[in-house]
Enzyme design. Structure first.
Site, PDB file in Angstrom:
ATOM      1  N   GLU A 183     -26.203  20.467 -16.771  1.00 21.01           N
ATOM      2  CA  GLU A 183     -27.582  20.876 -16.508  1.00 21.01           C
ATOM      3  C   GLU A 183     -27.649  22.375 -16.704  1.00 21.01           C
ATOM      4  OE1 GLU A 183     -26.827  17.181 -14.412  1.00 21.01           O
ATOM      5  OE2 GLU A 183     -25.960  19.126 -13.937  1.00 21.01           O
ATOM      6  N   TYR A 197     -24.976  26.180 -25.771  1.00 20.65           N
ATOM      7  CA  TYR A 197     -24.584  24.769 -25.697  1.00 20.65           C
ATOM      8  C   TYR A 197     -24.980  24.026 -26.973  1.00 20.65           C
ATOM      9  CZ  TYR A 197     -24.073  25.944 -20.749  1.00 20.65           C
ATOM     10  OH  TYR A 197     -23.722  26.534 -19.571  1.00 20.65           O
TER      11      TYR A 197
END
Length: 150
Positions: free
Chosen positions: A105, A117
């Site tokens: 998250e 990411y």
């Protein structure tokens, strides 16, 4: 990618870890959270550039999955590839623990982390409404996943 060295986090490292954590985040993890992670056998790592600690990361792995719980680079060391190098190290630990996928998250407002990411291969798979505490309320989390299968 930057050249970092890594070593496992120990309880005696927590003062230095918390200094980085508190410098990097408005809502940092506590000593107790890090202690629980170390004592639970999670993958808890420190990243060094030369002799200087520049970051840390925590990953849990079980049942063919892993979850990136924390990845932090101290603010003055950001922007030079350390985050990507630490992420890669943690993903290698996930593979070594037979994980086939890693989840994480990230705060919706943390676009630099989300881009990191994505560059690594994570994709957004959902959202968690009001997941994170934020100044003046709560903030959504982007849920991301990355396959570790070659």
């Amino acid at each position: 990618m930057s050249t970092l060295s890594f070593r496992r986090m120990q309880e005696s490292d927590l003062d230095a870890v918390l200094a980085v954590e508190f410098a990097a985040f408005s809502h940092p993890w506590t000593r107790g959270i890090f202690l629980d992670c170390i004592r639970s056998g999670h993958e808890c790592w420190l990243a060094y550039s030369g002799q200087q600690q520049v970051g840390h990361g925590v990953l849990s792995a079980a049942a063919g999955e892993s979850h990136l719980l924390n990845i932090t680079i101290k603010p003055e060391s950001q922007g030079n590839g350390h985050g990507l190098a630490l992420l890669d190290h943690l993903m290698q630990q996930a593979k070594a623990r037979d994980a086939e996928v890693t989840f994480l998250e990230v705060r919706e407002s943390n676009q630099s982390a989300a881009r990191l990411y994505e560059r690594y291969g994570f994709n957004e798979i959902g959202r968690r409404k009001n997941y994170y505490p934020a100044v003046g309320g709560r903030e959504d989390a982007l849920v991301m996943a990355c396959s570790l299968l070659d």
